[in-house]
Write a protein that holds these residues in place. Structure first.
Motif, PDB file in Angstrom:
ATOM      1  N   LYS A   9       0.838  -1.210   0.000  1.00 17.91           N
ATOM      2  CA  LYS A   9       0.000   0.000   0.000  1.00 17.91           C
ATOM      3  C   LYS A   9       0.867   1.251   0.000  1.00 17.91           C
ATOM      4  N   GLY A  31     -10.030   4.841   2.847  1.00 13.83           N
ATOM      5  CA  GLY A  31      -9.575   3.484   3.150  1.00 13.83           C
ATOM      6  C   GLY A  31      -8.112   3.459   3.570  1.00 13.83           C
ATOM      7  N   THR A  33      -5.481   2.148   2.068  1.00 19.77           N
ATOM      8  CA  THR A  33      -4.508   2.463   1.020  1.00 19.77           C
ATOM      9  C   THR A  33      -4.419   3.976   0.838  1.00 19.77           C
ATOM     10  N   ASP A  83      -7.872   6.839  -5.377  1.00 19.93           N
ATOM     11  CA  ASP A  83      -8.635   6.050  -4.402  1.00 19.93           C
ATOM     12  C   ASP A  83      -8.227   4.587  -4.504  1.00 19.93           C
ATOM     13  N   GLY A  84      -8.547   3.831  -3.489  1.00 18.59           N
ATOM     14  CA  GLY A  84      -8.319   2.387  -3.477  1.00 18.59           C
ATOM     15  C   GLY A  84      -9.514   1.653  -4.049  1.00 18.59           C
ATOM     16  N   ASP A  86     -11.711  -2.483  -3.510  1.00 12.40           N
ATOM     17  CA  ASP A  86     -11.772  -3.796  -2.865  1.00 12.40           C
ATOM     18  C   ASP A  86     -11.433  -4.913  -3.844  1.00 12.40           C
ATOM     19  N   GLY A  98     -16.129  -1.065   0.491  1.00  9.98           N
ATOM     20  CA  GLY A  98     -15.829  -1.792   1.728  1.00  9.98           C
ATOM     21  C   GLY A  98     -15.760  -0.861   2.934  1.00  9.98           C
ATOM     22  N   GLY A  99     -15.404   0.388   2.678  1.00  7.54           N
ATOM     23  CA  GLY A  99     -15.349   1.388   3.739  1.00  7.54           C
ATOM     24  C   GLY A  99     -16.597   2.251   3.805  1.00  7.54           C
ATOM     25  N   ALA A 100     -17.645   1.840   3.065  1.00 12.90           N
ATOM     26  CA  ALA A 100     -18.965   2.479   3.106  1.00 12.90           C
ATOM     27  C   ALA A 100     -19.009   3.881   2.500  1.00 12.90           C
ATOM     28  N   ALA A 101     -17.967   4.241   1.721  1.00 12.74           N
ATOM     29  CA  ALA A 101     -17.925   5.604   1.170  1.00 12.74           C
ATOM     30  C   ALA A 101     -18.251   5.625  -0.324  1.00 12.74           C
ATOM     31  N   LEU A 102     -18.901   4.566  -0.822  1.00 13.35           N
ATOM     32  CA  LEU A 102     -19.029   4.381  -2.275  1.00 13.35           C
ATOM     33  C   LEU A 102     -19.753   5.507  -2.994  1.00 13.35           C
ATOM     34  N   LYS A 123      -5.848  -7.650  -4.604  1.00 10.34           N
ATOM     35  CA  LYS A 123      -7.174  -7.145  -5.024  1.00 10.34           C
ATOM     36  C   LYS A 123      -7.480  -7.430  -6.497  1.00 10.34           C
TER      37      LYS A 123
HETATM   38  C1  5RP Z   1     -14.097   2.647   0.692  1.00 12.24           C
HETATM   39  C2  5RP Z   1     -13.475   1.988  -0.476  1.00 12.24           C
HETATM   40  C3  5RP Z   1     -12.033   1.653  -0.384  1.00 12.24           C
HETATM   41  O1  5RP Z   1     -11.377   2.190  -1.477  1.00 12.24           O
HETATM   42  C4  5RP Z   1     -11.893   0.161  -0.384  1.00 12.24           C
HETATM   43  O2  5RP Z   1     -12.688  -0.393   0.649  1.00 12.24           O
HETATM   44  C5  5RP Z   1     -10.438  -0.274  -0.218  1.00 12.24           C
HETATM   45  O3  5RP Z   1     -10.031  -0.014   1.098  1.00 12.24           O
HETATM   46  P1  5RP Z   1      -8.589  -0.401   1.612  1.00 12.24           P
HETATM   47  O4  5RP Z   1      -7.626   0.498   0.920  1.00 12.24           O
HETATM   48  O5  5RP Z   1      -8.664  -0.185   3.099  1.00 12.24           O
HETATM   49  O6  5RP Z   1      -8.358  -1.854   1.281  1.00 12.24           O
HETATM   50  O7  5RP Z   1     -14.079   1.714  -1.491  1.00 12.24           O
HETATM   51  O8  5RP Z   1     -15.485   2.783   0.516  1.00 12.24           O
END
Ligand code: 5RP
Length: 219
Positions: A9, A31, A33, A83-84, A86, A98-102, A123
């Motif tokens: 990361k 997230g 990353t 951005d990262g 999943d 995954g971090g609920a910010a979609l 990933k």
């Molecule tokens: C948040 C996201 C993140 O980009 C995704 O969950 C990846 O997170 P991480 O870098 O912690 O693996 O979509 O909503």
């Protein structure tokens, strides 16, 4: 030598810094990353005009560094969004959320000229769907949407206890093998009560930087 996920990361975050330019407003995702990216933004804090952010969490981290965070409505022209994800496939289509910010992530991706996605190689998949697909829903529509996701072949699970920054709820849809991401994105987006589906296929990443044991590679 095998690197840890955290080291990968940090590497992809460092590679993404190469796309920053003086006086730009940077789109910043959410997230772990992206946190690795924010942690490396110190030398940029006086060079960037500021940032727009996809979550309250990233906003707090950016402000703690002294980087101004703007409302997207104040920024007519957003050059780069980092951005990262999943999951990512070789066509740079993504599962996110995954971090609920979609929802805010999809808005900023839509606004940005260049969407750079940074992931470690765990990933990268051929077919999206091993990671449960997040769907943000209006709370009163949760069960209605869940039944329709079952009809689409999925197994939705309510992410209980999580409220998004927009005041909504998340269903994580298990058991999907997503062979046509654009079509599924469109179908789920059209369900009444869905705010956003975490499939980023109609607007995929422009660049996917993948962290590996031997360095980074860009797709
Ligand atoms: C948040 C996201 C993140 O980009 C995704 O969950 C990846 O997170 P991480 O870098 O912690 O693996 O979509 O909503």
């Amino acid at each position: 030598m095998a690197l840890s996920a955290q080291e990968k990361k940090q590497r992809v975050a460092a590679a993404a810094l190469g796309y920053l330019r003086d006086d730009m407003v940077l789109g910043v995702g959410t997230g772990s990353t992206v946190n690795a990216l924010i942690d490396q933004l110190g030398p940029w804090k006086t060079r960037l005009r500021g940032a727009v952010s996809s979550s309250e969490g990233s906003t707090a981290r950016l402000r703690a560094l002294g980087i101004p965070v703007f409302d997207l409505n104040e920024v007519p022209d957003l050059g780069v969004y980092i951005d990262g994800a999943d999951e990512a496939n070789p066509r740079r289509e993504l599962i996110k959320g995954g971090g609920a910010a979609l929802t805010r992530e999809k808005i900023i991706a839509a606004a940005a000229h260049t969407f750079i996605c940074i992931v470690d190689d765990t990933k990268l998949v051929d077919t999206l769907g091993q990671f449960p697909l997040p769907v943000e829903v209006i709370p009163m529509a949760r069960e209605l949407v869940a039944r329709q996701l079952v009809a689409l072949g999925g197994r939705p699970v309510w992410r209980a206890g999580i409220t998004t920054d927009n005041g909504n709820q998340i269903l994580d849809v298990h058991g999907l093998r997503i062979s046509e991401p654009r079509a599924l994105e469109s179908a789920i987006n059209q369900l009444a009560g869905v705010v956003t589906v975490g499939l980023f296929a109609a607007r995929p990443a422009d660049l996917l930087i993948v962290g590996t044991d031997s360095g980074t590679r860009t797709i």
